[in-house]
Design a protein around this motif. Structure first.
Motif, PDB file in Angstrom:
ATOM      1  N   VAL A  25       0.776  -1.203   0.104  1.00 50.69           N
ATOM      2  CA  VAL A  25       0.037   0.030   0.095  1.00 50.69           C
ATOM      3  C   VAL A  25       0.701   1.148   0.014  1.00 50.69           C
ATOM      4  CG1 VAL A  25      -1.776   1.273   1.130  1.00 50.69           C
ATOM      5  CG2 VAL A  25      -1.895  -1.179   1.111  1.00 50.69           C
ATOM      6  N   ILE A  26       0.488   2.237  -0.953  1.00 53.09           N
ATOM      7  CA  ILE A  26       1.237   3.389  -0.947  1.00 53.09           C
ATOM      8  C   ILE A  26       0.468   4.558  -0.302  1.00 53.09           C
ATOM      9  CG2 ILE A  26       2.570   5.072  -2.305  1.00 53.09           C
ATOM     10  CD1 ILE A  26       3.283   2.790  -4.293  1.00 53.09           C
ATOM     11  N   LEU A  27       0.750   5.238   0.565  1.00 52.14           N
ATOM     12  CA  LEU A  27       0.046   6.456   1.032  1.00 52.14           C
ATOM     13  C   LEU A  27       0.916   7.847   1.193  1.00 52.14           C
ATOM     14  CD1 LEU A  27      -1.264   4.676   4.414  1.00 52.14           C
ATOM     15  CD2 LEU A  27      -2.330   4.880   2.302  1.00 52.14           C
ATOM     16  N   THR A  28       0.338   8.994   1.527  1.00 49.52           N
ATOM     17  CA  THR A  28       1.136  10.108   1.779  1.00 49.52           C
ATOM     18  C   THR A  28       0.692  10.348   3.310  1.00 49.52           C
ATOM     19  OG1 THR A  28      -0.644  11.406   0.999  1.00 49.52           O
ATOM     20  CG2 THR A  28       1.068  10.844  -0.650  1.00 49.52           C
ATOM     21  N   GLU A  29       1.524  11.140   3.807  1.00 45.90           N
ATOM     22  CA  GLU A  29       1.223  11.354   5.293  1.00 45.90           C
ATOM     23  C   GLU A  29       0.104  12.291   5.304  1.00 45.90           C
ATOM     24  OE1 GLU A  29       0.653  12.602   8.816  1.00 45.90           O
ATOM     25  OE2 GLU A  29       1.222  13.859   7.434  1.00 45.90           O
ATOM     26  N   ASN A  30      -0.885  11.936   6.272  1.00 47.73           N
ATOM     27  CA  ASN A  30      -2.104  12.849   6.188  1.00 47.73           C
ATOM     28  C   ASN A  30      -2.467  13.390   7.852  1.00 47.73           C
ATOM     29  OD1 ASN A  30      -3.617  12.594   3.621  1.00 47.73           O
ATOM     30  ND2 ASN A  30      -2.928  10.602   3.781  1.00 47.73           N
ATOM     31  N   VAL A  31      -2.275  12.426   8.709  1.00 45.03           N
ATOM     32  CA  VAL A  31      -2.916  12.882  10.072  1.00 45.03           C
ATOM     33  C   VAL A  31      -2.016  13.954  10.557  1.00 45.03           C
ATOM     34  CG1 VAL A  31      -3.181  11.921  12.342  1.00 45.03           C
ATOM     35  CG2 VAL A  31      -3.552  10.379  10.556  1.00 45.03           C
TER      36      VAL A  31
END
Length: 351
Positions: A157-163
């Motif tokens: 899974v590829i994400l960008t930092e959000n929180v």
């Protein structure tokens, strides 16, 4: 057939066609597959190049028979808005560098993702799917990479930092003395929106504040205008908006400014994505920059490694984001950035 034309046919490749037509190999692939996602002018350019080079698409079939990688699949929920075009550019550009063509499928609803994956499985060597929960989709023998979604326990899974970025952005508005913040977006629509709302909630919790319920709005320009109308009419009482993306933020800003409200005097507005327009509007839009093209490129890279049989590494890839301060939040108008790095890598995505 003359010796000259026979030699031209033997030398012709999809890359030669793309070069002559001055398009990407993915565009050539779409034309040859009869896709409707290509303009008539571009289609004619590609077909003219095919005729000029005596190119035979069956050469790709021979390549596949020889077990050489030929194509990656990319499943997107839609193509409207700048985010998806940026992601597609990153994916296609890197795929072309890896000598792969791209098959694009638009899956309009959550139910369409499984069908799209099954359709692509027989036509490509690996698939990247954006913004979907594929944890319950029947396993395929083809490599799979998920972008900003939910994967099976063994799926990358590829994400960008959000929180943390959303928390920083929300705290910044609170530091400006704003007290009636609203989050605009649908946390249930996608994983990344959910995480941005988590950051919004965390900022309030850290100050001992009770946040308002989110204003549910899909990421479309007209939805932003509808939210703005509710603010103008007094239905929504707020002095600051944390928007889930720039498209909503820019649409709201335009509408309230036309109605005579002052941004940021009456209403502070912040967004997410840092699209090109964000830096040119007045006031400049405070937002979060995420590396969208890099996400697309990384997805193509990971598919290439998986298709090539390289050993799997981390199952979760999180790219950093940057809070970009302009003036829509109430600041004078600097352009400083605050990079927010992801948390330490985890062995498995717990979601």
């Amino acid at each position: 057939m003359t010796e000259q034309s026979r030699g031209r046919q033997q030398a012709a490749t999809i890359y030669a066609v793309a070069d002559l037509a001055q398009v990407s190999i993915a565009t050539v692939s779409r034309v040859l597959q009869g896709s409707h996602l290509v303009t008539e002018k571009t289609r004619e350019k590609v077909l003219d190049a095919v005729r000029a080079l005596d190119y035979l698409p069956s050469g790709a079939a021979r390549s596949l028979a020889a077990r050489q990688h030929a194509a990656f699949g990319l499943v997107l929920p839609e193509l409207s808005g700048p985010y998806y075009s940026e992601l597609l550019v990153g994916f296609e550009t890197r795929a072309a560098e890896l000598h792969q063509s791209v098959m694009l499928v638009i899956a309009g609803t959550k139910d369409d993702h499984g069908r799209a994956l099954r359709t692509l499985a027989s036509q490509v060597d690996g698939v990247a799917v954006m913004g979907a929960d594929v944890s319950h989709v029947r396993a395929s023998s083809k490599p799979l990479v998920v972008i900003a979604g939910q994967g099976r326990p063994d799926t990358e899974v590829i994400l960008t930092e959000n929180v943390e970025s959303a928390r920083t952005l929300t705290e910044h508005l609170l530091d400006h003395g704003r007290s009636r913040l609203l989050f605009v977006g649908d946390p249930g629509a996608a994983r990344d929106v959910h995480e941005r709302h988590e950051g919004f909630l965390a900022a309030h919790a850290g100050r001992g504040l009770v946040p308002a319920a989110p204003v549910l709005a899909p990421f479309r320009e007209r939805e932003g205008a509808a939210v703005a109308d509710r603010i103008i009419s007094g239905e929504l009482s707020t002095d600051a908006l944390v928007c889930g993306n720039d498209e909503l933020a820019l649409s709201i800003m335009s509408r309230v400014l036309d109605a005579g409200l002052d941004v940021p005097g009456d209403l502070a507005v912040v967004g997410w994505d840092d699209v090109m327009t964000a830096r040119y509007v007045r006031p400049g839009l405070t937002t979060v920059r995420q590396p969208v093209q890099e996400v697309g490129a990384l997805a193509a890279d990971r598919l290439h490694d998986l298709v090539s049989g390289a050993p799997s590494g981390a199952l979760l890839h999180v790219l950093p984001t940057e809070v970009v301060i302009r003036s829509s939040c109430g600041c004078p108008a600097p352009s400083r950035t605050n990079t927010v790095s992801p948390a330490p890598p985890r062995k498995r995505d717990p979601r």
